[in-house]
Design a protein around this motif. Structure first.
Motif, PDB file in Angstrom:
ATOM      1  N   MET A   1      -1.305 -29.020 -55.918  1.00 55.45           N
ATOM      2  CA  MET A   1      -2.032 -27.914 -56.550  1.00 55.45           C
ATOM      3  C   MET A   1      -2.416 -28.331 -57.960  1.00 55.45           C
ATOM      4  O   MET A   1      -1.784 -29.206 -58.556  1.00 55.45           O
TER       5      MET A   1
ATOM      6  N   ALA B   1       1.933 -21.690 -59.626  1.00 62.11           N
ATOM      7  CA  ALA B   1       1.520 -22.306 -58.366  1.00 62.11           C
ATOM      8  C   ALA B   1       2.307 -21.733 -57.194  1.00 62.11           C
ATOM      9  O   ALA B   1       1.752 -21.468 -56.124  1.00 62.11           O
TER      10      ALA B   1
ATOM     11  N   LEU C   1       2.692 -30.546 -58.279  1.00 58.52           N
ATOM     12  CA  LEU C   1       1.745 -30.570 -59.398  1.00 58.52           C
ATOM     13  C   LEU C   1       1.698 -31.970 -59.992  1.00 58.52           C
ATOM     14  O   LEU C   1       2.344 -32.273 -61.002  1.00 58.52           O
TER      15      LEU C   1
ATOM     16  N   PRO D   1      -8.278 -24.131 -60.608  1.00 58.61           N
ATOM     17  CA  PRO D   1      -7.319 -23.109 -60.179  1.00 58.61           C
ATOM     18  C   PRO D   1      -7.972 -21.996 -59.361  1.00 58.61           C
ATOM     19  O   PRO D   1      -7.375 -21.478 -58.415  1.00 58.61           O
TER      20      PRO D   1
END
Length: 336
Positions: free
Chosen positions: A11, A30, A47, A318
């Motif tokens: 992510m 996340a 991440l 995002p």
């Protein structure tokens, strides 16, 4: 039952030199996006924007308790004892699992986690004296066995942390395996290529990892986002599900995916872009894409089909990361 939806793993978010507080906040956000967007099959997000200690290789080396590692200018290298970056990777994973455990309290259902596979590790990690682990037959076997042992402990820890998990899927990421099989992985100098690893050895090492996952009571899923996914090799080694990108794989792989579904195993099928598209697909178009593919194979809709982005979402904004997962969740209700 309808098809499901989940993410591949990575992510957006985090900074290599960001503060611990900011990076922790990004990870928490996340996890919340995942739980809100794909509530039926949430996954532990990665991440990699936080740096090498949080990328696919560093994350997986954090699980390998039997081997030390450290971060060098050329990347991760095995060492006699854990260096500071290896210890940081382990500490970061522990903190992330604490957050995931806290935010999933009360959840009951399947959960997915991800690890780098033994051949991708062998192609990206160096031996103590340099060059890839892939170059040494004994070193790559040692790494594969250490990964299998580390996964047993990791799954036991996840079981303790996630008591409501009715099923634990462990996705084994092998993006480098097609290159390993083709003898296309470059040597450290860049002037040569490592020798081809033949399918029997590749299968044996994968088998140690898949067996460790199965023996620990979890379900091994093999993921590869290349065009030539070695589906038969994965399934022969013990994978009980395949993850692939529909927009990348060739038609030659369709039979293998169909056989996976017909065996009652999961197919995680990439159906939306992993980076922001110029034209955003609709819920209807995503569902129709999956249904056309099933119809072409002569298969009925099934809850064994899980809809995903084409690959990880680390390179997405995002906004698109969230929207893509929401879109897949909404579309999955129409495929069943």
């Amino acid at each position: 039952m309808s098809a499901g939806a989940t993410g591949i793993g990575s992510m957006p978010g985090g900074e290599p030199l960001g503060s611990e507080i900011d990076n922790a906040r990004d990870f928490s956000e996340a996890v919340r996006v995942v739980l809100d967007s794909v509530p039926d099959l949430p996954f532990l997000p990665e991440l990699p924007g936080r740096g090498a200690v949080a990328n696919m290789t560093g994350r997986t080396l954090a699980l390998v308790a039997e081997l030390g590692a450290d971060l060098q200018p050329a990347g991760w290298r095995l060492t006699p004892s854990s260096g500071v970056d290896h210890r940081r990777a382990r500490s970061l994973l522990g903190r992330d699992l604490d957050v995931f455990e806290e935010l999933t309290q009360g959840y009951n259902g399947p959960v997915k986690v991800q690890v780098a596979g033994p051949w991708t590790l062998a192609a990206t990690v160096e031996k103590p004296r340099g060059d890839r682990v892939l170059s040494d037959h004994g070193a790559r076997r040692d790494l594969g066995q250490a990964l299998a042992a580390g996964l047993e402990d990791h799954i036991a820890d996840l079981r303790r942390r996630l008591p409501g998990a009715t099923e634990l899927l462990v996705q084994v990421d092998e993006p480098a395996l097609p290159s390993v099989l083709a003898g296309a992985v470059p040597t450290a100098s860049g002037f040569g290529r490592h020798r081809t690893v033949h399918p029997p050895e590749a299968s044996e090492v994968l088998g140690w990892v898949f067996s460790a996952i199965s023996d620990a009571g979890a379900v091994p899923i093999a993921h590869c986002c290349a065009a030539d996914v070695p589906i038969d090799l994965f399934r022969g080694a013990g994978a009980r599900g395949i993850s692939a990108d529909l927009d990348v794989i060739g038609a030659a792989s369709y039979d293998g995916l169909a056989a996976t579904l017909e065996a009652g195993e999961r197919v995680l099928l990439g159906l939306v872009p992993s980076v922001d598209p110029s034209t955003v697909p609709t819920e209807k178009s995503v569902a129709e894409k999956a249904l056309r593919w099933l119809d072409m194979l002569g298969l009925e809709p099934t809850d064994r089909l899980v809809m995903t982005p084409g690959c990880g979402l680390a390179g997405a904004s995002p906004t698109w990361a969230r929207r893509s997962l929401e879109l897949l969740q909404q579309a999955s209700a129409h495929v069943g």
